[in-house]
Enzyme design. Structure first.
Site, short mmCIF file in Angstrom:
data_model
loop_
_atom_site.label_atom_id
_atom_site.label_comp_id
_atom_site.label_asym_id
_atom_site.label_seq_id
_atom_site.Cartn_x
_atom_site.Cartn_y
_atom_site.Cartn_z
CD GLN A 103 -37.26 -3.77 -10.66
OE1 GLN A 103 -36.24 -3.67 -11.33
NE2 GLN A 103 -37.62 -4.91 -10.08
CG ASP A 104 -41.22 -5.30 -8.19
OD1 ASP A 104 -40.37 -5.09 -9.08
OD2 ASP A 104 -41.29 -6.37 -7.56
CB ALA A 149 -39.46 -5.10 1.57
CB THR A 184 -38.35 -13.08 -1.92
OG1 THR A 184 -37.04 -13.30 -2.46
CG2 THR A 184 -38.26 -13.27 -0.42
CD GLU A 222 -32.15 -14.21 -1.58
OE1 GLU A 222 -31.46 -14.31 -0.56
OE2 GLU A 222 -31.76 -14.54 -2.70
CG HIS A 243 -39.00 -9.24 -10.50
ND1 HIS A 243 -39.19 -10.16 -9.49
CD2 HIS A 243 -39.52 -8.08 -10.06
CE1 HIS A 243 -39.81 -9.57 -8.48
NE2 HIS A 243 -40.01 -8.30 -8.80
P1 NAP Z 1 -37.30 -1.71 -4.05
O1 NAP Z 1 -37.07 -1.12 -5.39
O2 NAP Z 1 -36.19 -1.75 -3.06
O3 NAP Z 1 -38.54 -0.92 -3.40
C1 NAP Z 1 -38.87 -1.05 -2.03
C2 NAP Z 1 -39.96 -0.06 -1.70
O4 NAP Z 1 -40.29 -0.18 -0.30
C3 NAP Z 1 -39.58 1.41 -1.92
O5 NAP Z 1 -40.72 2.10 -2.38
C4 NAP Z 1 -39.23 1.87 -0.51
O6 NAP Z 1 -39.35 3.25 -0.31
C5 NAP Z 1 -40.29 1.11 0.28
N1 NAP Z 1 -39.99 1.01 1.71
C6 NAP Z 1 -38.86 0.56 2.29
N2 NAP Z 1 -38.98 0.58 3.63
C7 NAP Z 1 -40.22 1.06 3.90
C8 NAP Z 1 -40.94 1.33 5.09
N3 NAP Z 1 -40.39 1.13 6.31
N4 NAP Z 1 -42.20 1.80 5.01
C9 NAP Z 1 -42.77 2.05 3.81
N5 NAP Z 1 -42.12 1.83 2.63
C10 NAP Z 1 -40.87 1.33 2.69
O7 NAP Z 1 -37.84 -3.20 -4.18
P2 NAP Z 1 -38.49 -3.94 -5.46
O8 NAP Z 1 -37.41 -4.60 -6.22
O9 NAP Z 1 -39.45 -3.04 -6.11
O10 NAP Z 1 -39.28 -5.12 -4.72
C11 NAP Z 1 -40.63 -4.95 -4.29
C12 NAP Z 1 -40.95 -5.99 -3.23
O11 NAP Z 1 -40.79 -7.29 -3.78
C13 NAP Z 1 -40.06 -5.96 -2.00
O12 NAP Z 1 -40.85 -6.34 -0.90
C14 NAP Z 1 -39.00 -7.01 -2.27
O13 NAP Z 1 -38.50 -7.51 -1.05
C15 NAP Z 1 -39.84 -8.04 -3.01
N6 NAP Z 1 -39.14 -8.87 -3.99
C16 NAP Z 1 -38.38 -8.30 -4.97
C17 NAP Z 1 -37.80 -9.10 -5.93
C18 NAP Z 1 -36.98 -8.53 -7.06
O14 NAP Z 1 -36.26 -9.29 -7.71
N7 NAP Z 1 -37.10 -7.23 -7.34
C19 NAP Z 1 -38.01 -10.50 -5.91
C20 NAP Z 1 -38.82 -11.03 -4.92
C21 NAP Z 1 -39.41 -10.22 -3.97
P3 NAP Z 1 -38.16 4.28 -0.74
O15 NAP Z 1 -38.32 4.48 -2.23
O16 NAP Z 1 -38.48 5.49 0.06
O17 NAP Z 1 -36.88 3.61 -0.38
O1 F7E Z 2 -27.50 -10.13 -5.79
C1 F7E Z 2 -24.10 -11.43 -6.22
C2 F7E Z 2 -24.73 -11.59 -4.85
O2 F7E Z 2 -28.21 -8.02 -4.67
C3 F7E Z 2 -27.55 -11.19 -6.73
C4 F7E Z 2 -33.56 -8.63 -4.19
O3 F7E Z 2 -34.47 -8.01 -5.07
O4 F7E Z 2 -33.63 -10.67 -5.47
C5 F7E Z 2 -32.76 -9.67 -4.96
O5 F7E Z 2 -31.81 -10.23 -4.08
C6 F7E Z 2 -26.31 -12.04 -6.62
C7 F7E Z 2 -25.94 -12.46 -5.19
O6 F7E Z 2 -29.94 -9.65 -5.58
C8 F7E Z 2 -22.35 -8.27 -6.31
O7 F7E Z 2 -23.82 -12.16 -3.93
C9 F7E Z 2 -21.94 -10.31 -6.85
O8 F7E Z 2 -25.57 -13.79 -5.20
O9 F7E Z 2 -28.64 -8.32 -7.14
P1 F7E Z 2 -28.55 -8.92 -5.81
P2 F7E Z 2 -30.40 -10.80 -4.58
O10 F7E Z 2 -29.53 -10.91 -3.40
O11 F7E Z 2 -30.61 -12.02 -5.40
C10 F7E Z 2 -34.39 -11.39 -4.47
C11 F7E Z 2 -35.28 -12.37 -5.17
C12 F7E Z 2 -35.08 -10.49 -3.51
O12 F7E Z 2 -36.11 -10.83 -2.98
C13 F7E Z 2 -34.34 -9.28 -3.06
O13 F7E Z 2 -35.25 -8.31 -2.54
O14 F7E Z 2 -25.21 -11.26 -7.09
N1 F7E Z 2 -23.19 -10.27 -6.37
N2 F7E Z 2 -21.40 -9.11 -6.83
C14 F7E Z 2 -23.49 -9.01 -6.03
N3 F7E Z 2 -24.64 -8.47 -5.54
C15 F7E Z 2 -24.62 -7.12 -5.33
N4 F7E Z 2 -25.74 -6.53 -4.88
N5 F7E Z 2 -23.51 -6.35 -5.59
C16 F7E Z 2 -22.35 -6.88 -6.07
O15 F7E Z 2 -21.36 -6.15 -6.27
#
Ligand code: NAP
Ligand code: F7E
Length: 373
Positions: A12-13, A87, A131, A133, A185
């Site tokens: 996504q990002d 990740a 994050t 988290e 996000h």
């Molecule tokens: P995402 O959609 O799950 O994308 C993760 C990316 O990492 C994908 O391109 C995936 O490749 C790649 N990847 C996974 N394992 C890998 C490996 N071993 N080697 C190389 N590439 C690998 O995550 P996102 O939501 O864009 O988030 C981007 C980053 O921000 C992540 O590090 C996540 O933990 C962090 N983050 C996200 C959020 C959020 O709310 N979205 C918030 C805080 C931090 P594939 O496409 O092949 O799977």
């Molecule tokens: O869960 C609850 C679940 O998986 C949000 C990642 O991008 O943001 C993400 O992590 C909440 C949790 O995101 C379902 O228990 C209920 O409390 O959408 P999520 P996350 O765990 O907050 C952080 C900032 C990151 O860094 C991570 O990479 O929703 N929940 N019912 C559920 N969650 C999921 N997935 N599925 C359900 O059915």
């Protein structure tokens, strides 16, 4: 032309960040991993553009668990900036594959930093996708750059290592390395197994007659949800700040999963009523108006191959709970304080919670009516 490496460019990002960096005039080198089926859907619109393909966007195979290729890529590209977004990013999945999650999310970050040291890239700037988290079982409300960490999952613990190794390499080797501590996000490009996208996609599929029920876990968890492209612009601002520092990016608002669900269904004309408790709780249709969904995507209807087939009625049970979606340890409440980013980076979220839910529901419904799934 400045050169940048983006790991996780297919996510996504990564896809939004690539767009932003291309617009700013960078030459973008994305690292993708080998997959048995195509995994570039989020960046195909960029990669298929010949002008970009020839001059500005390059994709390289690589994996954060493979040190050899990281060194090679750094030597070959000599980037000015690196954004480490790759990740295993799913919190629930990290309980199933904790070792792999640590290999990628913790040691992957170390491998990259050490490769920079080894290759001797003194000037490179490194962004680490940290994050909210990290805050886990929160020590204070709201959370900012000084709030102590207490991660609650193998994902959070692995990212904690990533956070501290950034700080350590910054202090020990004077590398310009920064943590962006980003709160949740979301966007229409969010992976379908994260809760927001799971809900908005299900809302579209339910009103289109393709799915009967949405099954969720903990409805009462609270998250600070913002719009992903705005956070990716923030990543660039963090790396282009005069000093290497860590920043929280957040909206400063928090909402429950239940509120997100209610909002999403309201946008397609369904008012929900909740009955029962915990795993016996159900979401039931209290009111329904099909014209709301029709009006939502009216402007795009010429592109649709499918029509809304509504057989839903008041009293239908369309949401259920499955405890399999509960986490062994949950993060109950996240709400960020983005004051430092607002002041020093002039960064602020624009998209409000209600607008975010609306844009995601609308995008999913339009996609479903175009493709039929
Ligand atoms: P995402 O959609 O799950 O994308 C993760 C990316 O990492 C994908 O391109 C995936 O490749 C790649 N990847 C996974 N394992 C890998 C490996 N071993 N080697 C190389 N590439 C690998 O995550 P996102 O939501 O864009 O988030 C981007 C980053 O921000 C992540 O590090 C996540 O933990 C962090 N983050 C996200 C959020 C959020 O709310 N979205 C918030 C805080 C931090 P594939 O496409 O092949 O799977
Ligand atoms: O869960 C609850 C679940 O998986 C949000 C990642 O991008 O943001 C993400 O992590 C909440 C949790 O995101 C379902 O228990 C209920 O409390 O959408 P999520 P996350 O765990 O907050 C952080 C900032 C990151 O860094 C991570 O990479 O929703 N929940 N019912 C559920 N969650 C999921 N997935 N599925 C359900 O059915």
């Amino acid at each position: 032309m400045k050169k940048v490496i983006v790991t996780g460019i297919t996510g996504q990002d990564g896809s939004y960040l690539a767009e932003i960096l291309l617009k700013k005039g960078y030459q973008v080198h994305g690292i993708i991993r080998r997959s048995s089926s195509f995994n570039t859907a989020r960046i195909d619109h960029l990669y298929n553009d010949k002008a970009i393909l020839n001059k500005k966007l390059f994709l390289h195979y690589g994996d954060l668990v493979d040190t050899s290729n990281l060194n090679r890529l750094l030597e070959k590209i000599e980037p000015d900036e690196i954004y480490n977004l790759a990740a295993q990013s799913h919190v629930k999945v990290s309980f199933e594959i904790p070792d792999y999650t640590a290999q990628v999310d913790a040691l992957g970050t170390l491998r990259f930093l050490d490769a920079i040291r080894e290759v001797g890239l003194k000037q490179v700037k490194f962004y680490q996708a940290s994050t909210s988290e990290l805050y886990g079982k929160v020590r204070e409300v709201p959370q900012d750059e000084n709030t102590p960490f207490y991660p609650r999952s193998p994902y959070g613990v692995a990212k904690l290592y990533g956070y501290w190794i950034i700080v350590n390499y910054r202090e020990a080797y004077d590398i310009f390395a920064c943590n962006g501590i980003l709160f949740n996000h979301e966007s229409p490009r969010r992976g379908e197994t994260f809760v927001t996208r799971k809900i908005t996609r299900a809302a579209g599929r339910i009103i289109a007659g393709l799915q009967q029920k949405l099954t969720l876990g903990n409805l009462d968890a609270k998250r600070d949800w913002g719009f992903a492209p705005e956070y990716c612009e923030g990543m660039w601002r963090i790396l282009n700040h005069k000093n290497a520092e860590d920043f929280v990016l957040a909206t400063g608002e928090t909402h429950t999963v239940r509120e997100f669900t209610e909002n999403a269904f309201t946008n397609i004309g369904i008012e929900l009523e909740w009955k029962g408790e915990r795993e016996n709780e159900k979401g039931i249709i209290k009111k329904i108006d099909l014209t709301v969904a029709e009006n939502l995507v009216e402007s795009e209807k010429d592109k649709f191959n499918y029509k809304l087939k509504n057989t839903l009625k008041i009293g239908d049970e369309i949401i259920g709970i499955d405890p399999n979606y509960y986490r062994p340890t949950e993060v109950d409440l996240l709400i960020g304080n983005p004051a430092k980013a607002e002041k020093e980076l002039n960064w602020k979220t624009k998209t409000k919670f209600e607008d975010l839910v609306l844009l995601m529901v609308k995008a999913d419904l339009a996609k479903i009516l175009k493709r039929g799934f």
